[in-house]
Design an enzyme around this catalytic site. Sequence first.
Site, mmCIF file in Angstrom:
data_model
loop_
_atom_site.group_PDB
_atom_site.id
_atom_site.type_symbol
_atom_site.label_atom_id
_atom_site.label_comp_id
_atom_site.label_asym_id
_atom_site.label_seq_id
_atom_site.Cartn_x
_atom_site.Cartn_y
_atom_site.Cartn_z
ATOM 1 C CG HIS A 26 33.359 21.334 -112.644
ATOM 2 N ND1 HIS A 26 32.525 21.944 -111.766
ATOM 3 C CD2 HIS A 26 34.219 22.321 -113.074
ATOM 4 C CE1 HIS A 26 32.837 23.234 -111.654
ATOM 5 N NE2 HIS A 26 33.862 23.482 -112.445
ATOM 6 C CB SER A 65 35.617 26.036 -114.072
ATOM 7 O OG SER A 65 34.572 26.237 -113.147
ATOM 8 N NE ARG A 107 25.008 26.406 -107.970
ATOM 9 C CZ ARG A 107 26.192 25.863 -108.292
ATOM 10 N NH1 ARG A 107 27.004 26.498 -109.119
ATOM 11 N NH2 ARG A 107 26.559 24.708 -107.779
ATOM 12 C CG ASP A 156 25.628 20.510 -113.296
ATOM 13 O OD1 ASP A 156 25.453 21.593 -113.890
ATOM 14 O OD2 ASP A 156 26.736 20.163 -112.844
ATOM 15 C CG HIS A 174 28.418 20.532 -104.303
ATOM 16 N ND1 HIS A 174 29.417 21.237 -103.676
ATOM 17 C CD2 HIS A 174 28.212 21.133 -105.498
ATOM 18 C CE1 HIS A 174 29.778 22.241 -104.460
ATOM 19 N NE2 HIS A 174 29.059 22.200 -105.573
HETATM 20 C C1 LIG Z 1 28.625 22.449 -111.135
HETATM 21 C C2 LIG Z 1 29.135 21.262 -110.385
HETATM 22 O O1 LIG Z 1 30.277 20.913 -110.541
HETATM 23 S S1 LIG Z 1 28.105 20.504 -109.300
HETATM 24 C C3 LIG Z 1 28.646 18.782 -109.289
HETATM 25 C C4 LIG Z 1 28.301 18.098 -110.575
HETATM 26 N N1 LIG Z 1 28.647 16.683 -110.573
HETATM 27 C C5 LIG Z 1 27.730 15.706 -110.434
HETATM 28 O O2 LIG Z 1 26.553 15.944 -110.269
HETATM 29 C C6 LIG Z 1 28.246 14.275 -110.537
HETATM 30 C C7 LIG Z 1 27.655 13.409 -109.433
HETATM 31 N N2 LIG Z 1 28.206 13.771 -108.162
HETATM 32 C C8 LIG Z 1 29.470 13.344 -107.801
HETATM 33 O O3 LIG Z 1 30.139 12.597 -108.515
HETATM 34 C C9 LIG Z 1 30.040 13.846 -106.490
HETATM 35 O O4 LIG Z 1 29.004 14.117 -105.592
HETATM 36 C C10 LIG Z 1 30.958 15.085 -106.630
HETATM 37 C C11 LIG Z 1 32.071 14.825 -107.647
HETATM 38 C C12 LIG Z 1 30.146 16.288 -107.101
HETATM 39 C C13 LIG Z 1 31.575 15.401 -105.274
HETATM 40 O O5 LIG Z 1 32.469 14.384 -104.985
HETATM 41 P P1 LIG Z 1 33.027 14.127 -103.500
HETATM 42 O O6 LIG Z 1 33.324 15.422 -102.841
HETATM 43 O O7 LIG Z 1 34.119 13.135 -103.611
HETATM 44 O O8 LIG Z 1 31.726 13.495 -102.807
HETATM 45 P P2 LIG Z 1 31.630 12.561 -101.514
HETATM 46 O O9 LIG Z 1 32.720 12.871 -100.546
HETATM 47 O O10 LIG Z 1 30.232 12.640 -101.051
HETATM 48 O O11 LIG Z 1 31.930 11.117 -102.148
HETATM 49 C C14 LIG Z 1 31.976 9.957 -101.340
HETATM 50 C C15 LIG Z 1 31.617 8.751 -102.185
HETATM 51 O O12 LIG Z 1 30.256 8.891 -102.637
HETATM 52 C C16 LIG Z 1 30.202 8.810 -104.043
HETATM 53 N N3 LIG Z 1 29.199 9.723 -104.578
HETATM 54 C C17 LIG Z 1 29.165 11.063 -104.434
HETATM 55 N N4 LIG Z 1 28.117 11.554 -105.142
HETATM 56 C C18 LIG Z 1 27.515 10.501 -105.710
HETATM 57 C C19 LIG Z 1 26.421 10.384 -106.582
HETATM 58 N N5 LIG Z 1 25.738 11.436 -107.024
HETATM 59 N N6 LIG Z 1 26.078 9.157 -106.992
HETATM 60 C C20 LIG Z 1 26.753 8.047 -106.562
HETATM 61 N N7 LIG Z 1 27.814 8.114 -105.762
HETATM 62 C C21 LIG Z 1 28.186 9.331 -105.341
HETATM 63 C C22 LIG Z 1 31.591 9.249 -104.499
HETATM 64 O O13 LIG Z 1 31.850 8.813 -105.829
HETATM 65 C C23 LIG Z 1 32.465 8.614 -103.455
HETATM 66 O O14 LIG Z 1 32.574 7.242 -103.746
HETATM 67 P P3 LIG Z 1 33.956 6.433 -103.530
HETATM 68 O O15 LIG Z 1 34.225 6.522 -102.049
HETATM 69 O O16 LIG Z 1 33.631 5.072 -104.014
HETATM 70 O O17 LIG Z 1 34.998 7.141 -104.343
HETATM 71 O O1 LIG Z 2 31.732 24.282 -106.234
HETATM 72 C C1 LIG Z 2 32.047 23.259 -106.864
HETATM 73 O O2 LIG Z 2 32.993 22.523 -106.547
HETATM 74 C C2 LIG Z 2 31.287 22.836 -108.047
HETATM 75 C C3 LIG Z 2 30.152 23.735 -108.394
HETATM 76 O O3 LIG Z 2 29.046 23.575 -107.943
HETATM 77 C C4 LIG Z 2 30.423 24.866 -109.282
HETATM 78 O O4 LIG Z 2 31.591 25.130 -109.597
HETATM 79 O O5 LIG Z 2 29.465 25.546 -109.689
#
Ligand SMILES: CC(=O)SCCNC(=O)CCNC(=O)[C@H](O)C(C)(C)COP(=O)(O)OP(=O)(O)OC[C@H]1O[C@@H](n2cnc3c(N)ncnc32)[C@H](O)[C@@H]1OP(=O)(O)O
Ligand SMILES: O=C([O-])CC(=O)C(=O)O
Length: 488
Positions: free
Chosen positions: A320, A290, A376, A422, A367
Amino acid sequence: MQLARLSRPFWRGGTFRTWATRCWRRSWVNEARPLGAMSPSAGAGTNLKEVFREKIEPMHKQVVELREKYGEEVLGTCTVSQAYGGMRSVKCMTYETSLLDPEEGIRFRGYSIPECQKLLPKAKPDGAEPLPESLFWLLLTGDVPTDAQVAQLQEDMRERARVPADVLKILDSMPHEQLHPMSQFAAAINLLQRESAMAAAYANGANKSSYWEHCLEDALTLIARLPEVAARIYRNTFHGGKHVPPGQLGDAHDMGKRLARLLGFESPEFDELMRLYLVIHADHEGGNVSAHAVRLVGSALSDPYMAFAAGMNGLAGPLHGLANQEVLRWLVQLRQRLGDRPMTTENLTELCWQTLNEGHVIPGFGHAVLRKTDPRYTAQRQFALKHLPHDDMFQLVSKLYEVVPQVLEAQGKVKNPWPNVDQHSGVLLQYYGLRESQYYTVLFGVSRSLGTLASLVWDRALGLPLERPKSVTTEWIREHFHKQPMKA
Ligand SMILES: CC(=O)SCCNC(=O)CCNC(=O)[C@H](O)C(C)(C)COP(=O)(O)OP(=O)(O)OC[C@H]1O[C@@H](n2cnc3c(N)ncnc32)[C@H](O)[C@@H]1OP(=O)(O)O
Ligand SMILES: O=C([O-])CC(=O)C(=O)O
């Protein structure tokens, strides 16, 4: 030209150097100022625009000095894997309002969340959480504001807060059941855009040195109006269009309480939750989807409304900001799947594996940058321990804190198995009766305006140029590296 304008000899004095070095260390080495440090804004007046104006020239000069000194140094590199892999940890942008440490989490202008909770002004007489307006002041100026400064900012925002009637009418006429609240939210921001001071100033040939003023004007108006916009969407979508008239709110409401009341909640505890929520979700340095979208779109001199709407479309993605909605849905599903079975480690472990084996992520965990529990999350957990320690859903979230990291570690893919922001927010909202999880990301969006728009004002104040990195094709990579000898 820009550099020439900025390199007048003012900063060469020792006093400026000392100040600049301190700022440099604070923002680049992530060094916190000591708690209770004297705020440079104290005594500098209560008008945010004038306080901010004073900050621009020293900051300009600091940037010029750093560019002169270190302009040719390499900040970060980008490997082929990083180019294909979402540019993770490529250092290639500056962003002033906050900085993230992978272990420690976010700091707003050098202050951790607990430090913000301690130092920022609170609601009178007995508020415990920081006022969102005080965080905006901190993010924009770098200074902890005084009570008087926050009071004046609140008054200014109250004057701007009313959303034009015809915009409300369009919001009321949207197909609420078919249109996700985030789609309504982004549409509303675009509707408000017609009043953009930045767009009007540009059309009238404003000098680029004045862009920040119009940008600040838009930022303040947009932030002030978002609570009413957000509440309108909530009441239209989930409460049959029965609204709380803003005229009934009185004058004394801060952004958190105003939002709570407009949504239709009366409890002072929920006011506090809204203040905490708006503060902790506000900013997360510059590379998240964002914030980066706001920066990118704003760099084309699209006005703050346009830029912020772009950021909200990014926040609406399930990896996100929309993860907060997905978490509550997942928790509810987990409880259904659990049925009469007890909430034991074994049972929850089995259900977490079921989610993974169905090809889904566990929402609220992991993350892109953090490598420990999100502070947070911790701040919200502390709120829950204080206000709702016996809530069933909070018990479930607490138990998952023990279970999920082990499951994700065992799966062996994630870089960070710990919970993020989240994972916790929905449980607090549902406790107070805000159960419509599709709505949750709108609240996140209201908060994110505080950080991304403060940052956007700085972008224009520093005259940052159009953002336009270079891309290459897979064919280019193949050809390019084919010609080079492979590293041993
Ligand atoms: C405010 C925010 O934006 S905070 C984040 C909110 N999002 C979530 O909670 C969704 C769940 N979490 C995720 O999908 C991820 O952890 C993300 C998108 C936040 C970060 O993604 P990345 O930086 O790619 O994480 P990472 O390098 O650890 O990923 C490696 C593998 O683990 C997987 N993985 C990461 N987190 C999770 C999870 N919570 N559950 C299951 N698998 C996961 C990824 O999908 C990826 O799989 P792949 O190799 O098959 O594609
Ligand atoms: O930092 C990030 O990539 C995602 C996140 O936790 C936020 O934007 O609050």
